[in-house]
Design a protein around this motif. Structure first.
Motif, PDB file in Angstrom:
ATOM      1  N   LEU A 149      32.480  34.540  43.116  1.00  0.00           N
ATOM      2  CA  LEU A 149      32.353  35.459  44.308  1.00  0.00           C
ATOM      3  C   LEU A 149      30.678  35.652  44.389  1.00  0.00           C
ATOM      4  O   LEU A 149      30.093  36.003  45.120  1.00  0.00           O
ATOM      5  CB  LEU A 149      32.990  36.602  44.366  1.00  0.00           C
ATOM      6  CG  LEU A 149      32.940  37.608  45.662  1.00  0.00           C
ATOM      7  CD1 LEU A 149      33.437  36.733  46.927  1.00  0.00           C
ATOM      8  CD2 LEU A 149      33.909  38.894  45.497  1.00  0.00           C
ATOM      9  N   CYS A 188      26.053  42.713  47.083  1.00  0.00           N
ATOM     10  CA  CYS A 188      26.721  42.444  46.068  1.00  0.00           C
ATOM     11  C   CYS A 188      25.721  43.131  44.979  1.00  0.00           C
ATOM     12  O   CYS A 188      24.488  42.926  44.907  1.00  0.00           O
ATOM     13  CB  CYS A 188      26.625  41.026  45.515  1.00  0.00           C
ATOM     14  SG  CYS A 188      26.845  40.500  43.788  1.00  0.00           S
ATOM     15  N   TYR A 227      41.916  35.161  45.521  1.00  0.00           N
ATOM     16  CA  TYR A 227      40.899  36.232  46.393  1.00  0.00           C
ATOM     17  C   TYR A 227      41.443  37.642  45.505  1.00  0.00           C
ATOM     18  O   TYR A 227      41.216  38.661  46.243  1.00  0.00           O
ATOM     19  CB  TYR A 227      41.731  36.450  47.724  1.00  0.00           C
ATOM     20  CG  TYR A 227      41.697  35.003  48.342  1.00  0.00           C
ATOM     21  CD1 TYR A 227      40.302  34.394  48.616  1.00  0.00           C
ATOM     22  CD2 TYR A 227      42.563  34.355  49.097  1.00  0.00           C
ATOM     23  CE1 TYR A 227      40.256  33.015  48.996  1.00  0.00           C
ATOM     24  CE2 TYR A 227      42.426  33.347  49.690  1.00  0.00           C
ATOM     25  CZ  TYR A 227      41.395  32.611  50.003  1.00  0.00           C
ATOM     26  OH  TYR A 227      41.310  31.396  50.483  1.00  0.00           O
ATOM     27  N   ILE A 283      32.429  32.079  49.429  1.00  0.00           N
ATOM     28  CA  ILE A 283      32.752  30.883  48.134  1.00  0.00           C
ATOM     29  C   ILE A 283      32.825  29.666  49.083  1.00  0.00           C
ATOM     30  O   ILE A 283      32.578  28.764  48.593  1.00  0.00           O
ATOM     31  CB  ILE A 283      34.005  31.338  47.497  1.00  0.00           C
ATOM     32  CG1 ILE A 283      33.681  32.573  46.884  1.00  0.00           C
ATOM     33  CG2 ILE A 283      34.407  30.270  46.716  1.00  0.00           C
ATOM     34  CD1 ILE A 283      35.009  33.330  45.841  1.00  0.00           C
ATOM     35  N   CYS A 292      37.669  28.309  40.751  1.00  0.00           N
ATOM     36  CA  CYS A 292      38.340  29.228  41.740  1.00  0.00           C
ATOM     37  C   CYS A 292      39.521  28.518  42.096  1.00  0.00           C
ATOM     38  O   CYS A 292      39.726  27.308  42.466  1.00  0.00           O
ATOM     39  CB  CYS A 292      37.312  29.319  43.082  1.00  0.00           C
ATOM     40  SG  CYS A 292      38.096  30.383  44.287  1.00  0.00           S
ATOM     41  N   CYS A 335      39.476  38.053  38.208  1.00  0.00           N
ATOM     42  CA  CYS A 335      39.955  36.676  38.449  1.00  0.00           C
ATOM     43  C   CYS A 335      40.902  36.185  37.371  1.00  0.00           C
ATOM     44  O   CYS A 335      40.556  36.315  36.334  1.00  0.00           O
ATOM     45  CB  CYS A 335      38.637  35.708  38.655  1.00  0.00           C
ATOM     46  SG  CYS A 335      39.400  33.799  38.943  1.00  0.00           S
ATOM     47  N   CYS A 373      36.092  43.862  45.042  1.00  0.00           N
ATOM     48  CA  CYS A 373      34.504  43.982  44.902  1.00  0.00           C
ATOM     49  C   CYS A 373      34.316  45.369  45.512  1.00  0.00           C
ATOM     50  O   CYS A 373      34.753  45.584  46.754  1.00  0.00           O
ATOM     51  CB  CYS A 373      34.145  42.748  45.963  1.00  0.00           C
ATOM     52  SG  CYS A 373      32.478  42.939  46.287  1.00  0.00           S
ATOM     53  N   ALA A 421      35.449  36.566  50.378  1.00  0.00           N
ATOM     54  CA  ALA A 421      35.813  35.347  49.880  1.00  0.00           C
ATOM     55  C   ALA A 421      35.147  34.237  50.701  1.00  0.00           C
ATOM     56  O   ALA A 421      34.843  33.083  50.302  1.00  0.00           O
ATOM     57  CB  ALA A 421      37.070  35.034  49.025  1.00  0.00           C
ATOM     58  N   SER A 449      28.467  32.961  44.882  1.00  0.00           N
ATOM     59  CA  SER A 449      28.294  32.456  46.401  1.00  0.00           C
ATOM     60  C   SER A 449      27.568  33.779  46.996  1.00  0.00           C
ATOM     61  O   SER A 449      26.613  33.319  48.111  1.00  0.00           O
ATOM     62  CB  SER A 449      29.575  32.359  46.891  1.00  0.00           C
ATOM     63  OG  SER A 449      30.365  33.654  47.007  1.00  0.00           O
ATOM     64  N   CYS A 455      39.256  38.593  43.449  1.00  0.00           N
ATOM     65  CA  CYS A 455      37.929  39.149  43.590  1.00  0.00           C
ATOM     66  C   CYS A 455      37.488  39.868  44.853  1.00  0.00           C
ATOM     67  O   CYS A 455      36.948  40.925  44.687  1.00  0.00           O
ATOM     68  CB  CYS A 455      36.621  37.867  43.410  1.00  0.00           C
ATOM     69  SG  CYS A 455      36.968  36.604  44.466  1.00  0.00           S
ATOM     70  N   GLU A 456      37.891  39.370  45.742  1.00  0.00           N
ATOM     71  CA  GLU A 456      37.656  40.258  46.989  1.00  0.00           C
ATOM     72  C   GLU A 456      38.264  41.476  47.123  1.00  0.00           C
ATOM     73  O   GLU A 456      37.840  42.167  47.813  1.00  0.00           O
ATOM     74  CB  GLU A 456      38.082  39.098  48.247  1.00  0.00           C
ATOM     75  CG  GLU A 456      37.819  39.476  49.575  1.00  0.00           C
ATOM     76  CD  GLU A 456      38.427  38.595  50.481  1.00  0.00           C
ATOM     77  OE1 GLU A 456      37.781  37.850  51.174  1.00  0.00           O
ATOM     78  OE2 GLU A 456      39.881  38.474  50.634  1.00  0.00           O
ATOM     79  N   CYS A 458      34.184  40.905  39.968  1.00  0.00           N
ATOM     80  CA  CYS A 458      35.093  39.587  40.599  1.00  0.00           C
ATOM     81  C   CYS A 458      35.529  38.470  39.602  1.00  0.00           C
ATOM     82  O   CYS A 458      36.683  38.150  39.467  1.00  0.00           O
ATOM     83  CB  CYS A 458      34.101  38.716  41.583  1.00  0.00           C
ATOM     84  SG  CYS A 458      32.428  38.575  40.846  1.00  0.00           S
TER      85      CYS A 458
END
Ligand code: HEM
Ligand code: FES
Lengths: 244, 252
Positions: free
Chosen positions: B175, B158, B217, B232, B213, B168, B223, B229, B178, B219-220, B164
């Motif tokens: 994301l 990351c 998904y 998370i 959240c 969202c 990314c 994810a 986590s 975000c995933e 992310c």
């Protein structure tokens, strides 16, 4: 070691702080969601006794009603679970809306599914359906004659649930309400069942797909099971002979 | 190549912004997206128009500064950062809409520049190891199972770019948070502060006004570092476990 101020803040009200944290609220939605799914599965299994004939359904119903206070306790618990589910989703809704006030002009919902994006809408339609369903078969105000239907079972006078259901599902618009209402439940659960494993943290990157596919399969199996009853009655004349 | 751009222009955090049209002409196919904007800006300066403000630093995909939403997708089409996106990914004559990263805790400063200090404050709430653990240890002096090391590496990928939260629909930063919780908590140096870290970072995240959240998904999917994810899910259970310890009055 330094303790961050946020981590120190909990103390005696740690439970409350957890409950109203982002993760706590979502955990309540998932936990109440599992209980509601368990109810929906159990309710279907009971209802399917209709295919075993009038006595099977009526004796199942009579047994449930003979629970007396326990039945009321179960009903109250279910109501509490449903209220908690809706209350926490509405809290989440409010916060999520505030966290993203400005939408993209060139919107592109990458990665998400239509089931996930419509959880609030599908949930609220399911709520409307549940209210109709209770008015229809539990409180029996949609057709008051349902309340007075009785039959004898092993020498006892019992409520004739079989006759009520067959009469109820002989009505076209009512069958349509069930087919549509249950479809939205399936829509809701198509995302919901797979999703709760993620929320409760009992998943990993390999097994997620299995939960998602399994959840969707369960959602559709529930749909097939539930609508088999009104469809069999309305289109295939199930029980018409038995209630003559 | 030639493109029609629709770019978000906003004078300062308080002014309303809007999309404005620009033409990008004579763009080499191998120019990166940011180089394309540099070329457009050079043209604007000649015409006495304020250049389009955007952020960048490393331009090699590691700093996470280049925060642009291209056609509704943070960092645009494909995986990777905006600086690693090349114009050959687009078709000649395409219309491209460029907006800033959107999330309430990321206020727009100017044009396409947003303030992501909220992420810094989340890191300050636990995304660190308090004790100095010495310089890099000799390889294998602290044995770490390969699967654990791999998992920690995936999380450590990351770059904190904020895509992310920008992707969202709920403006959730889960994301990012986590990934930090997992990368530090999985390794021996970070483990002792595991509970305190997850409690502090999640609470700070909530306080900053990031959303919750909904397991979308998105975000995933955007990314640039391919953080899954599943982190998370791990954070959800670690946060609840740490909260349970607190409720039981155990030290965290
Ligand atoms: C009656 C009205 C209902 C409403 C308004 C409602 C609303 C919602 C919403 C908005 C979510 C998504 C929360 C989020 O991700 O932010 C959700 C999740 C869920 N709902 Fe419902 N729902 C309702 C009924 C039901 C019923 C009857 C069931 C089960 C039979 C159910 C099962 C679930 C499950 C399993 C989830 C997923 C939890 C998770 O993602 O972790 N819901 N509900
Ligand atoms: S400018 Fe550093 S990642 Fe793009």
């Amino acid at each position: 070691m330094t303790t961050s101020p946020a981590a120190k803040a909990a103390g005696p009200c740690a439970g409350q702080i957890w409950l109203f944290s982002s993760i706590g609220k979502k955990t309540v939605v998932a936990a109440t969601g599992i209980l509601l799914v368990a109810f929906v599965v159990g309710h279907l299994l009971g209802n399917l006794t209709i295919f075993l004939g009038p006595d099977a359904l009526n004796s199942y119903a009579a047994k449930l009603h003979s629970l007396g206070p326990a039945l009321w306790a179960i009903r109250a618990a279910l109501l509490g679970i449903l209220v908690a589910h809706i209350y926490f989703t509405m809290l989440l809704w409010k916060e999520n809306h505030a966290a993203r006030p400005q939408k993209y002009i060139a919107s592109n919902p990458v990665g998400t599914t239509v089931f996930a994006r419509t959880m609030r809408l599908s949930g609220l339609i399911v709520l409307a359906f549940v209210i109709f369903h209770l008015a229809h078969f539990t409180v029996r105000v949609v057709d008051p004659s349902f309340a007075t239907m009785t039959t004898t079972l092993d020498g006892h006078k019992v409520h004739d649930v079989y006759r009520m259901v067959v009469t109820g599902f002989s009505n076209g618009p009512v069958v349509l309400v069930y087919v549509v209402g249950l479809f939205l439940l399936t829509f809701h659960l198509s995302h919901g069942i797979g999703s709760l494993f993620q929320t409760l943290g009992i998943t990993n990157r390999r097994i997620r797909r299995t939960y998602e596919i399994g959840g969707r399969a369960l959602a559709w199996a529930l749909y097939a099971g539930y609508i088999s009853i009104p469809v069999s009655i309305f289109f295939f004349g199930l029980g018409k002979g038995a209630i003559q | 190549m030639k493109f029609h751009l629709k770019v978000w222009r906003q004078k300062d955090p308080k002014s309303p912004g809007r999309l404005e049209d620009y033409e990008a002409d004579n763009i080499p196919a191998d120019a990166s997206f940011l180089e394309m904007l540099d070329i457009v800006n050079a043209g604007l300066t000649g015409k006495n128009i304020e250049p389009i403000q955007f952020e960048s630093d490393c331009r090699e995909g590691i700093c996470g500064n280049c925060s642009l939403t291209i056609n509704g997708v943070p960092h645009g089409p494909g995986r990777g950062t905006t600086c690693q996106l090349y114009m050959r990914k687009f078709r000649d004559g395409d219309t491209i809409t460029i907006e800033p990263f959107r999330a309430d805790p990321f206020p727009v400063q100017r044009d396409l520049v947003v303030n992501r200090a909220a992420f810094d404050r989340i890191i300050q709430a636990g995304g660190f190891i308090s004790e100095r653990s010495g310089s890099a240890p000799d390889a294998n002096s602290v044995p770490i199972p390969k699967t654990t090391a791999d998992e920690a590496m995936d999380a450590a990928a990351c770059i904190g770019c904020g895509a992310c939260a920008a992707a969202c629909p709920n403006g959730s930063a889960m994301l990012f948070v986590s990934a930090k919780v997992a990368h530090l908590g999985l390794l021996p140096q970070g483990k002792p502060e595991k509970d305190r870290r997850v409690l502090g970072m999640v609470r700070q995240m909530d306080q900053e006004g990031f959303g919750n959240c909904s397991n979308y998904y998105a975000c995933e999917a955007v990314c640039p570092a391919n953080v899954p994810a599943a982190f998370i899910a791990r954070m959800n259970r670690e946060f609840t476990a740490a909260s349970a310890k607190e409720m039981a009055g155990l030290p965290v």
